[in-house]
Design a protein around this motif. Structure first.
Motif, PDB file in Angstrom:
ATOM      1  N   ALA A  75      -3.128  -5.420   0.295  1.00 44.40           N
ATOM      2  CA  ALA A  75      -2.753  -6.807   0.005  1.00 44.40           C
ATOM      3  C   ALA A  75      -1.250  -7.055   0.098  1.00 44.40           C
ATOM      4  O   ALA A  75      -0.799  -8.185  -0.086  1.00 44.40           O
ATOM      5  CB  ALA A  75      -3.246  -7.202  -1.379  1.00 44.40           C
ATOM      6  N   ALA A  76      -0.482  -6.021   0.392  1.00 43.21           N
ATOM      7  CA  ALA A  76       0.976  -6.167   0.392  1.00 43.21           C
ATOM      8  C   ALA A  76       1.462  -6.886   1.645  1.00 43.21           C
ATOM      9  O   ALA A  76       0.907  -6.727   2.738  1.00 43.21           O
ATOM     10  CB  ALA A  76       1.645  -4.802   0.285  1.00 43.21           C
ATOM     11  N   ALA A  77       2.517  -7.680   1.493  1.00 39.69           N
ATOM     12  CA  ALA A  77       3.114  -8.376   2.636  1.00 39.69           C
ATOM     13  C   ALA A  77       3.659  -7.363   3.639  1.00 39.69           C
ATOM     14  O   ALA A  77       4.046  -6.246   3.288  1.00 39.69           O
ATOM     15  CB  ALA A  77       4.224  -9.304   2.171  1.00 39.69           C
ATOM     16  N   LEU A  78       3.703  -7.756   4.895  1.00 39.42           N
ATOM     17  CA  LEU A  78       4.143  -6.883   5.980  1.00 39.42           C
ATOM     18  C   LEU A  78       5.450  -7.405   6.578  1.00 39.42           C
ATOM     19  O   LEU A  78       5.642  -8.617   6.695  1.00 39.42           O
ATOM     20  CB  LEU A  78       3.071  -6.816   7.064  1.00 39.42           C
ATOM     21  CG  LEU A  78       1.693  -6.350   6.595  1.00 39.42           C
ATOM     22  CD1 LEU A  78       0.661  -6.539   7.699  1.00 39.42           C
ATOM     23  CD2 LEU A  78       1.737  -4.901   6.154  1.00 39.42           C
ATOM     24  N   THR A  79       6.315  -6.471   6.972  1.00 38.46           N
ATOM     25  CA  THR A  79       7.603  -6.847   7.562  1.00 38.46           C
ATOM     26  C   THR A  79       7.839  -6.046   8.849  1.00 38.46           C
ATOM     27  O   THR A  79       8.773  -5.248   8.925  1.00 38.46           O
ATOM     28  CB  THR A  79       8.758  -6.615   6.576  1.00 38.46           C
ATOM     29  OG1 THR A  79       8.762  -5.232   6.176  1.00 38.46           O
ATOM     30  CG2 THR A  79       8.621  -7.505   5.360  1.00 38.46           C
ATOM     31  N   PRO A  80       7.009  -6.233   9.856  1.00 39.56           N
ATOM     32  CA  PRO A  80       7.137  -5.423  11.068  1.00 39.56           C
ATOM     33  C   PRO A  80       8.427  -5.716  11.833  1.00 39.56           C
ATOM     34  O   PRO A  80       8.873  -6.865  11.926  1.00 39.56           O
ATOM     35  CB  PRO A  80       5.913  -5.830  11.894  1.00 39.56           C
ATOM     36  CG  PRO A  80       5.571  -7.201  11.410  1.00 39.56           C
ATOM     37  CD  PRO A  80       5.898  -7.201   9.950  1.00 39.56           C
ATOM     38  N   GLU A  81       9.013  -4.653  12.370  1.00 42.24           N
ATOM     39  CA  GLU A  81      10.197  -4.793  13.213  1.00 42.24           C
ATOM     40  C   GLU A  81       9.855  -5.564  14.485  1.00 42.24           C
ATOM     41  O   GLU A  81       8.712  -5.613  14.914  1.00 42.24           O
ATOM     42  CB  GLU A  81      10.727  -3.413  13.606  1.00 42.24           C
ATOM     43  CG  GLU A  81      11.198  -2.560  12.469  1.00 42.24           C
ATOM     44  CD  GLU A  81      11.643  -1.178  12.934  1.00 42.24           C
ATOM     45  OE1 GLU A  81      11.695  -0.938  14.160  1.00 42.24           O
ATOM     46  OE2 GLU A  81      11.943  -0.345  12.064  1.00 42.24           O
TER      47      GLU A  81
END
Length: 307
Positions: A75-81
């Motif tokens: 459920a955690a937010a994602l911060t893809p490069e």
């Protein structure tokens, strides 16, 4: 799920070789010397995505087990490069994708700064080659005045991808959460039509650069094999979209793909080829960008090369 810019915002280096090439840490993710060519991975920043955007269709209990070794929660937010590939070969200075520009997400659109750190002015780019038409790959093609940001470049896109985004019916048929994607792509591509060159699957679009159709993420998504001498590297765009579940379970459907079954089939076939041939590749959203795929039993793992 409706994916809007505001909703996405709410979701929550370089190695020794890069240093030798004069790249500044933070903007340069990796660099690779081929025979007579240099491939550099430059940062356009990163995205902010809600977990559901990728994990939505996946089986929850199994997903938790896949993510656990990466220290991630379903459920955690994602911060893809966001990794843009720069090829310098002979008299060519080629960008693969144009980044997000200034109007998509505040955390992305930093390609101009990365190019400056690499010692390349936008007008020195000779070619811009698009993997596909999503905002983080296309919207940086225009400046704040709707003029081409890479003013001296020839722009190239697969004909199938062009046809999809330029079609007025796409705005009506695309998933509701991606309507803004279609509107934005259509506007930018229409403004760039006179400077656009089209190509198809299997064509050598530039000397030593061959196009390979890798559909599913979008209908006409393309990957590109850069070959110099006996060496090669594949620019895969979003055909493999992350370093965790896409490698562990390439057959699973991903919410980030427009045609999810087709994308899973493409991803599985591409993963098998990359692992079998041990071909280096650059993934737009992979950590550091550059790496290889290794078999891990019945699945795969990403081995990054930040050098």
């Amino acid at each position: 799920m409706e994916l809007t810019r505001r909703g996405m915002m709410q979701g929550a280096l370089a190695g020794a070789t890069a240093g030798a090439l004069g790249l500044r840490a933070g903007w340069a993710r990796a660099a690779l010397e081929l025979s007579g060519a240099t491939v550099e991975v430059l940062s356009d920043g990163h995205l902010m995505l809600p977990a559901e955007f990728i994990f939505g269709p996946m089986p929850g209990e199994e997903l938790a087990g896949v993510l656990q070794p990466f220290g991630m929660e379903p459920a955690a937010a994602l911060t893809p490069e966001c990794n843009v590939t720069l090829l310098r070969k002979d008299d060519m200075v080629v960008l693969f994708d144009a980044g997000a520009g200034a109007t998509f997400q505040d955390s992305a659109g930093r390609l101009g700064e990365a190019l400056d750190a690499a010692g390349v002015a936008p007008e020195e780019i000779t070619h811009v080659v698009f993997t596909h038409g999503h905002p983080d790959h296309l919207w940086g093609v225009l400046d704040d005045f709707d003029e081409p940001f890479f003013s001296g470049a020839q722009h190239l896109i697969g004909k199938a991808e062009w046809d999809y985004w330029i079609d007025p019916k796409t705005v009506e048929s695309i998933d509701a959460g991606r309507t803004a994607f279609a509107v934005g792509a259509q506007r930018r591509l229409a403004l760039m039509e006179d400077s656009m060159t089209f190509f198809g699957d299997g064509e050598e679009i530039l000397p030593g650069v061959a196009a390979h159709m890798t559909p599913g993420h979008t209908p006409g998504h393309m990957s590109f094999e850069i070959r110099a001498g006996n060496e090669s590297v594949m620019v895969i765009g979003d055909a493999i979209g992350n370093h965790h579940v896409a490698f562990a379970r390439p057959d699973w459907l991903s919410g980030s793909d427009q045609d999810q079954p087709m994308a899973a089939a493409t991803r599985s076939a591409l993963m098998d080829r990359l692992a079998s041939e041990q071909m280096r590749f650059v993934g737009f959203h992979l950590p550091g960008g550059l790496g290889r795929a290794e078999r891990d039993g019945s699945s795969y793992r990403f081995v990054g090369e930040n050098a």
